[in-house]
Write a protein that holds these residues in place. Structure first.
Motif, PDB file in Angstrom:
ATOM      1  N   GLY A   1       0.824  -1.202   0.000  1.00 29.84           N
ATOM      2  CA  GLY A   1       0.000   0.000   0.000  1.00 29.84           C
ATOM      3  C   GLY A   1       0.857   1.250   0.000  1.00 29.84           C
ATOM      4  O   GLY A   1       1.878   1.332   0.700  1.00 29.84           O
ATOM      5  N   TYR A   2       0.449   2.252  -0.789  1.00 27.37           N
ATOM      6  CA  TYR A   2       1.164   3.529  -0.900  1.00 27.37           C
ATOM      7  C   TYR A   2       0.156   4.674  -0.803  1.00 27.37           C
ATOM      8  O   TYR A   2      -1.024   4.510  -1.145  1.00 27.37           O
ATOM      9  N   LEU A   3       0.647   5.825  -0.371  1.00 27.24           N
ATOM     10  CA  LEU A   3      -0.152   7.042  -0.390  1.00 27.24           C
ATOM     11  C   LEU A   3       0.376   7.962  -1.480  1.00 27.24           C
ATOM     12  O   LEU A   3       1.586   8.198  -1.581  1.00 27.24           O
ATOM     13  N   ALA A   4      -0.536   8.506  -2.277  1.00 28.92           N
ATOM     14  CA  ALA A   4      -0.157   9.376  -3.389  1.00 28.92           C
ATOM     15  C   ALA A   4       0.076  10.801  -2.910  1.00 28.92           C
ATOM     16  O   ALA A   4      -0.686  11.331  -2.100  1.00 28.92           O
ATOM     17  N   LEU A   5       1.131  11.417  -3.435  1.00 30.30           N
ATOM     18  CA  LEU A   5       1.351  12.851  -3.283  1.00 30.30           C
ATOM     19  C   LEU A   5       1.132  13.484  -4.646  1.00 30.30           C
ATOM     20  O   LEU A   5       1.844  13.176  -5.601  1.00 30.30           O
ATOM     21  N   GLU A   6       0.135  14.346  -4.735  1.00 27.51           N
ATOM     22  CA  GLU A   6      -0.167  15.047  -5.984  1.00 27.51           C
ATOM     23  C   GLU A   6      -0.032  16.544  -5.736  1.00 27.51           C
ATOM     24  O   GLU A   6      -0.728  17.103  -4.891  1.00 27.51           O
ATOM     25  N   LEU A   7       0.844  17.178  -6.471  1.00 30.31           N
ATOM     26  CA  LEU A   7       1.091  18.610  -6.318  1.00 30.31           C
ATOM     27  C   LEU A   7       0.739  19.336  -7.613  1.00 30.31           C
ATOM     28  O   LEU A   7       1.351  19.094  -8.647  1.00 30.31           O
ATOM     29  N   GLN A   8      -0.241  20.211  -7.534  1.00 28.87           N
ATOM     30  CA  GLN A   8      -0.638  20.981  -8.700  1.00 28.87           C
ATOM     31  C   GLN A   8      -0.314  22.466  -8.537  1.00 28.87           C
ATOM     32  O   GLN A   8      -0.223  23.195  -9.509  1.00 28.87           O
ATOM     33  N   SER A   9      -0.161  22.907  -7.297  1.00 27.34           N
ATOM     34  CA  SER A   9       0.194  24.295  -7.025  1.00 27.34           C
ATOM     35  C   SER A   9       0.830  24.370  -5.648  1.00 27.34           C
ATOM     36  O   SER A   9       0.831  23.393  -4.881  1.00 27.34           O
ATOM     37  N   ALA A  10       1.363  25.553  -5.325  1.00 22.49           N
ATOM     38  CA  ALA A  10       1.986  25.734  -4.009  1.00 22.49           C
ATOM     39  C   ALA A  10       0.993  25.514  -2.886  1.00 22.49           C
ATOM     40  O   ALA A  10       1.370  25.117  -1.775  1.00 22.49           O
ATOM     41  N   ALA A  11      -0.295  25.737  -3.173  1.00 23.68           N
ATOM     42  CA  ALA A  11      -1.324  25.562  -2.150  1.00 23.68           C
ATOM     43  C   ALA A  11      -1.459  24.108  -1.716  1.00 23.68           C
ATOM     44  O   ALA A  11      -1.993  23.822  -0.635  1.00 23.68           O
ATOM     45  N   ASP A  12      -0.971  23.181  -2.542  1.00 27.70           N
ATOM     46  CA  ASP A  12      -1.068  21.762  -2.202  1.00 27.70           C
ATOM     47  C   ASP A  12       0.054  21.306  -1.261  1.00 27.70           C
ATOM     48  O   ASP A  12      -0.007  20.201  -0.711  1.00 27.70           O
ATOM     49  N   THR A  13       1.078  22.133  -1.084  1.00 21.73           N
ATOM     50  CA  THR A  13       2.246  21.717  -0.303  1.00 21.73           C
ATOM     51  C   THR A  13       1.937  21.414   1.161  1.00 21.73           C
ATOM     52  O   THR A  13       2.357  20.361   1.675  1.00 21.73           O
ATOM     53  N   PRO A  14       1.189  22.271   1.870  1.00 27.02           N
ATOM     54  CA  PRO A  14       0.902  21.941   3.281  1.00 27.02           C
ATOM     55  C   PRO A  14       0.167  20.615   3.437  1.00 27.02           C
ATOM     56  O   PRO A  14       0.495  19.822   4.332  1.00 27.02           O
ATOM     57  N   GLY A  15      -0.803  20.372   2.566  1.00 31.94           N
ATOM     58  CA  GLY A  15      -1.528  19.107   2.636  1.00 31.94           C
ATOM     59  C   GLY A  15      -0.624  17.925   2.356  1.00 31.94           C
ATOM     60  O   GLY A  15      -0.742  16.864   2.992  1.00 31.94           O
TER      61      GLY A  15
END
Length: 300
Positions: free
Chosen positions: A185-199
């Motif tokens: 099992g893995y967790l995905a990190l999806e970054l589309q903008s700087a606003a996604d970084t904290p999450g």
């Protein structure tokens, strides 16, 4: 050799939901010197054979996979803010009853699991309902052998729960996911903008807590950015409506122009995930776990 592997990739076999041909995807991977490439069309394996053949011709290791819409586990409600009103809670439950999980075959056993999951949906008398609502979580329990699962993303249950502070959901869902897939099992990190970084940072902390590696993902629905407009046309055909009547929810990324839907080259991925280098490196490490999955035609 590329330091990146794309693991969430849709071809035009994601019917009315993506535009890229298998040949163009494999050609892009070859041009970027990728050693592996995944194909993860929604609910189907129609392109698996052609994809594997094209990859073999390009000296690329194919990763046969599928994006599957899955219902929430039994007795688990979608995430919502603790201070939400009853009306908001009902809305959250109606909108968040299912999500997409990426499944990748690590071997021929995994491919058979994918076939059974896809067939259970496509051959069901309730197919249209299952396409919208997803297969039961229990189906994953029955057909997880040989599979790697990647959960998460910008619109996922986990990301919503993190944003809303729903710790009860986070603990319950990740506990079940980790218990079901364990080391696969893995967790995905999806970054589309700087606003996604904290999450993304919060997801990384949760990954450490539950023993689930993070992996960088870029969901691909088109090869080129300018092909994006075609997705609206495909959605209009699917819904039998005018272009202007297509709801944002029917489009990948909710039609947010800030969300990339196209192929990102390795240098673009490295720039985007510069603060999450281990998650980017994990794409190749995960890919290396996936061996040839299609039957070889030899007698059993």
């Amino acid at each position: 050799m590329s330091l990146v592997t794309h693991l969430h990739v849709h071809s035009h076999f994601t019917l009315l939901g993506a535009t890229a041909s298998i040949h163009s995807l494999v050609s892009a991977a070859a041009a970027d010197q990728m050693s592996h490439l995944a194909l993860t069309d929604l609910n189907v394996l129609y392109g698996a054979v052609a994809f594997s053949q094209a990859c073999k011709a390009a000296a690329i290791q194919p990763i046969v996979g599928m994006t599957l819409r899955v219902q929430l586990p039994n007795n688990l409600q979608p995430p919502f803010a603790p201070q939400a009103s009853p009306a908001q809670t009902v809305s959250a439950k109606q909108q968040g009853a299912s999500e997409q999980i990426v499944l990748l075959a690590t071997n021929r056993t995994g491919y058979r699991s994918l076939c059974r999951l896809s067939s259970s949906l496509q051959s069901s008398p309730e197919r249209e309902t299952l396409v919208q609502q997803g297969v039961r979580w229990e189906a994953l329990k029955d057909e997880r052998a040989g599979l790697i699962a990647i959960a998460g993303g910008r619109k996922s249950w986990i990301q919503q729960a993190v944003s809303l502070g729903d710790n009860k959901f986070i603990t319950s869902y990740l506990g079940r996911f980790a218990g079901l897939f364990d080391d696969y099992g893995y967790l995905a990190l999806e970054l589309q903008s700087a606003a996604d970084t904290p999450g993304a940072r919060e997801i990384s902390k949760l990954a450490d807590r539950f023993g689930l590696p993070c992996v960088a993902v870029q969901p691909i629905h088109t090869l080129q950015a300018e092909e994006r407009a075609r997705l609206r046309l495909l959605a209009a055909i699917d819904r039998n409506c005018k272009l202007n009547d297509v709801p944002a929810s029917a489009l990948p990324g909710d039609d947010d122009p800030a969300v990339s839907l196209h192929w990102l080259h390795p240098e673009e991925m490295q720039t985007r995930f510069a603060a999450f280098a281990p998650a980017l490196a994990a794409t190749n490490a995960l890919a290396a776990r996936c061996q040839p999955a299609l039957p070889d035609g030899k007698p059993i």
